[in-house]
Design a protein around this motif. Sequence first.
Motif, mmCIF file in Angstrom:
data_model
loop_
_atom_site.group_PDB
_atom_site.id
_atom_site.type_symbol
_atom_site.label_atom_id
_atom_site.label_comp_id
_atom_site.label_asym_id
_atom_site.label_seq_id
_atom_site.Cartn_x
_atom_site.Cartn_y
_atom_site.Cartn_z
ATOM 1 N N MET A 75 0.825 -1.195 0.000
ATOM 2 C CA MET A 75 0.000 0.000 0.000
ATOM 3 C C MET A 75 0.862 1.249 0.000
ATOM 4 O O MET A 75 0.515 2.251 -0.624
ATOM 5 C CB MET A 75 -0.940 -0.009 1.211
ATOM 6 C CG MET A 75 -2.026 -1.061 1.101
ATOM 7 S SD MET A 75 -3.060 -1.179 2.569
ATOM 8 C CE MET A 75 -4.095 0.239 2.350
ATOM 9 N N LEU A 76 2.016 1.191 0.688
ATOM 10 C CA LEU A 76 2.878 2.375 0.723
ATOM 11 C C LEU A 76 3.475 2.643 -0.654
ATOM 12 O O LEU A 76 3.644 3.797 -1.052
ATOM 13 C CB LEU A 76 3.976 2.192 1.768
ATOM 14 C CG LEU A 76 3.469 2.310 3.199
ATOM 15 C CD1 LEU A 76 4.577 2.029 4.197
ATOM 16 C CD2 LEU A 76 2.876 3.682 3.453
ATOM 17 N N VAL A 77 3.791 1.590 -1.389
ATOM 18 C CA VAL A 77 4.257 1.784 -2.769
ATOM 19 C C VAL A 77 3.167 2.480 -3.569
ATOM 20 O O VAL A 77 3.422 3.398 -4.355
ATOM 21 C CB VAL A 77 4.624 0.423 -3.414
ATOM 22 C CG1 VAL A 77 4.876 0.597 -4.885
ATOM 23 C CG2 VAL A 77 5.832 -0.175 -2.738
ATOM 24 N N GLY A 78 1.933 2.047 -3.356
ATOM 25 C CA GLY A 78 0.808 2.692 -4.015
ATOM 26 C C GLY A 78 0.701 4.153 -3.623
ATOM 27 O O GLY A 78 0.412 5.021 -4.452
ATOM 28 N N ALA A 79 0.978 4.441 -2.351
ATOM 29 C CA ALA A 79 0.900 5.823 -1.889
ATOM 30 C C ALA A 79 1.916 6.697 -2.626
ATOM 31 O O ALA A 79 1.642 7.858 -2.952
ATOM 32 C CB ALA A 79 1.145 5.879 -0.385
ATOM 33 N N GLU A 128 3.043 10.892 -6.763
ATOM 34 C CA GLU A 128 3.604 11.206 -8.083
ATOM 35 C C GLU A 128 2.544 11.776 -9.004
ATOM 36 O O GLU A 128 2.748 12.799 -9.662
ATOM 37 C CB GLU A 128 4.121 9.923 -8.734
ATOM 38 C CG GLU A 128 5.560 9.602 -8.478
ATOM 39 C CD GLU A 128 5.870 8.198 -8.999
ATOM 40 O OE1 GLU A 128 6.599 7.478 -8.308
ATOM 41 O OE2 GLU A 128 5.369 7.852 -10.085
ATOM 42 N N VAL A 129 1.402 11.080 -9.096
ATOM 43 C CA VAL A 129 0.331 11.523 -9.987
ATOM 44 C C VAL A 129 -0.139 12.906 -9.583
ATOM 45 O O VAL A 129 -0.342 13.788 -10.421
ATOM 46 C CB VAL A 129 -0.865 10.551 -9.954
ATOM 47 C CG1 VAL A 129 -1.987 11.058 -10.825
ATOM 48 C CG2 VAL A 129 -0.440 9.184 -10.404
ATOM 49 N N ALA A 130 -0.307 13.116 -8.268
ATOM 50 C CA ALA A 130 -0.818 14.403 -7.806
ATOM 51 C C ALA A 130 0.148 15.528 -8.170
ATOM 52 O O ALA A 130 -0.259 16.569 -8.693
ATOM 53 C CB ALA A 130 -1.041 14.354 -6.301
#
Lengths: 220, 218, 271
Positions: free
Chosen positions: A17-21, A26-28
Motif C-alpha cells: 500500500m505504501l508503494v501505491g501511496a 507522483e500523480v498528484a
Amino acid sequence: MNYTFHWYQAFRALPEMLVGALVTIEVAVLSMVIGIAAGILLALGRNSKNKLLYGVSTAWVEGARNTPALFQIYMAYFGLGSLGIFVDSFPALLIGISFNNAGYLAETFRGGLRAVPPTQMRAARSLGMSAPKAFRLVVLPQLFRTVFHPLMNQMVWAILMTSLGVVVGVNIDLTGVTQELNVRTFRTFEYFAMAAVIYYVITKLVTLSARAAASRLFRY
Amino acid sequence: MMDGSDFGLQELLLMLKGAGVTLSITFWAVLGGTLMGLVFGLVRSVAPWWINWPLGGLLDVFRSVPLLIQLVLVNSFKSIIGLNASAFVVSCVVLAFYTSSYCSEIVRAGVQAVPQTTRRAARSLGLTYWQDLREIVFPIALRVSLPSWTGLTLGVMKDSALVLWIGVIELLRTSQVIITRIQEPLLVLSVCGLIYFVISYPISRLGTRLEARWRDLD
Amino acid sequence: MIGRLGLFSAMLISMAVVTPAQADKLDDIIASGKLRCAVVLDFPPMGSRDEKNTPIGYDVDTCNDLAAALGVKPEYVETPFPDRIPALTSGRADVGVASTSDTLKRAQTIGFSIPYFAFKMVVLTKKGIGIDSYASLKGRKTGSVSGTFEAIALEKDVKKWNDPKGSFRAYQTQADVFLALAQGQIEATVVTSTVAAATVKGGKFKDLQVGKDAPYDIDYVGLIALRQDYGFLNYLNLFVHLQTRTGRAQELYQKWIGGTMPDLTVKGVYR
C-alpha cells in the motif's frame, strides 16, 4: 456482530500500500505541474480580447468546474477512446485530474492577477524595468503570495482525486492497490481503513510542509 | 449499426431519472450538512481551545480522506455492526458529514467577518448575546458566506457521482448502464456532461454575480 | 405480590429480548415479501438489459424462479462482477444469482450452493491482430474483470510468461473490458464461451472474434448467500437440484443459449 477483524493479515499488505501511496503522490504532483502551467495560460486566455482564445479558455474552465472530476476522468478514458485516441488508465487519470486542476487554477490565477494593483506594474515600468522583468520581479511574487493558499488546497484535492483512478482501472495507486486487495480477500473494512489513515497522513504532511514553507517565504 | 443512434427518448428519461437521484442525494446531504455545519461552526467560533482543537481535528478528517474511501468504509462498517441502511442512506449520511466539515469553516469565517467593534456596539446598546447573534451577526455572516456556500453545494452535487461506487444508481452510473447496452460512449457521456453542466452552471453564475454585487457594495 | 409481578414481567421482557436473536434468512425473505438478487447485467446471456432497459437473462430467470418458489417478488440489485460479494455482505442483496465461480478463497467469506451452471473459457480478441490460441496471448496487452476466476488465472499466466511486451489490466466491470477491447486498449481477454458468443452475435462491437479455448478447468458457478445462513443455503441446494430434475434448467438453457445443458456433476466425488 458476526464479523471478525483480520488486522494481522491486513498489516502484512502495508508495504504494498505504501508503494501505491508513492504513485499517488507522483500523480498528484505531476497533475499539479501540468495544471499550473495550463492554468496560467487559461487565465491569460480568459483575460484576452481574442474571441477564439477567450472562447476556448472559457469552455475549458467552465467545463472543468461544472462537471464532476469522476466524469472528466471517465470521459478521458472512454470518451477519447471512441474518437480513436487510445488512452490507458493511468494517462486517463492524469489527463482528467490535470484538466480539472487547470480549470480551477485558472480562476485562482485570474483572481490573483486582479488582486495585484495595476499601479505596481506601472511603477515598476516607470523605474525603467522591461515588462517581462517587471512581471517577474514585482507582480509575480505578490501573485504567488495571493494564490499560495488556494494552490495548496488544490494540491490536497489533487491527492484526493487520484483515488478516482480505480474506477477506470488504475491499480497501482493507493486506492487501486487497496481495491485489488479488497477484491481478493473481501476484508473491505481493514484495507480501506488503513488506506484512509495513509491518505490522512499524506494530506497532513502536505499541508504542514506548505504552511512551514509559507512562513519562511512570506516572512515580510 | 450505422443507421442512426440507439439513444432515444427512453434513454434520456432514464438519465433524467438518474439526475433526479443525484439531486435528491445532494439535497439531503446539503440539508444535513448545513445544519450540522451551522452548529459546528458556531461552536468553533466561540468555544475555548480544548473544544475547538479536537472538534476541528475531527472535521478535518472528512476533508483529508478521499470521499470514495469514506463511502466504502462507512458502507462496510454499517454492515459489520448489522445496521440495515440502504446505500442511498449511507451516501446521504457520508456526504452530509463531508458537507458539514466545509460548512463549519464557512460559518466560522462568516461569523469572524463581523467586526468585533460592531458586535460590542450592539451589546453596549443593550442587545443580549443571542439578540446580537440573531440580528447583527446573522445577516452579515449570511451575506459573506452565501457565495462560498453556493460553491459548496455545487461541489457536493458533483461529488455525489462517487456514490455509484457503493451501488447507488445516479446519473453517471445510469450513463454507464446505457453505454453497456448501446455502446455509444461518446454520445451518452456528452449528454451526461451536458446535464451536469446545465444543473451546475446557472447556479454557479448566480453565485458569482451575487458575490460581485455584494463586493462592490462594500 | 409486587415482587412476583416484577419477576414475571422481567421474565416476559427478557424472553422477548433474548429469544428471536437469530431469525433465519429464509424466514426473513418470506416475511419481507421480496427476494433481492444480486445479478450481473453486463454479461449476456446470463444477465443483460433489453431495449426497454429491463433485466433479462438466464440468471434473471433463475432469480424469478427462486422468488416464485418462495412466494415473493424478485428485486434485482445490479452488481458489476467485483461487487457481487460486497452486495451480499453489506446487506444490499439476499442471494447472488450472478455466475459466481465456487473458489475456496471466496468460500472463506460467503457460502456457495451446489453448481447451477458451468462455463468453459475462450479467448476473445479482435480480427486481424493475429491472436488465436491461448499461448499467443504471451507478449500481448490483456485484461479482464478484477477478481474473477478467469482474471486471476490470466494474470498468473501473464506474470509467469514475464514477457516485457505483455501486460494485464484489471477493470471494474465486464462492460469496461469489452469497451477496452473494442477501443484497442487491450488486445485480448479471456471470457466464458457464452458471453463471447452473445457479444459477437450482438453486433455492438465491431470486429470481435472468438479464439480457441483457454486451458482452464471447467468453471462451475453457484448461487451465493451469507456464510452463516445454513438454512437458506440448504434451501438453495434443493432449489438448484430441482431446477435440473424438473427439466427447468434445460428449458432455460435452450432459451438463452441453445443446445444441451453441460453436465454439472464431477465424476468420482460425492458432493
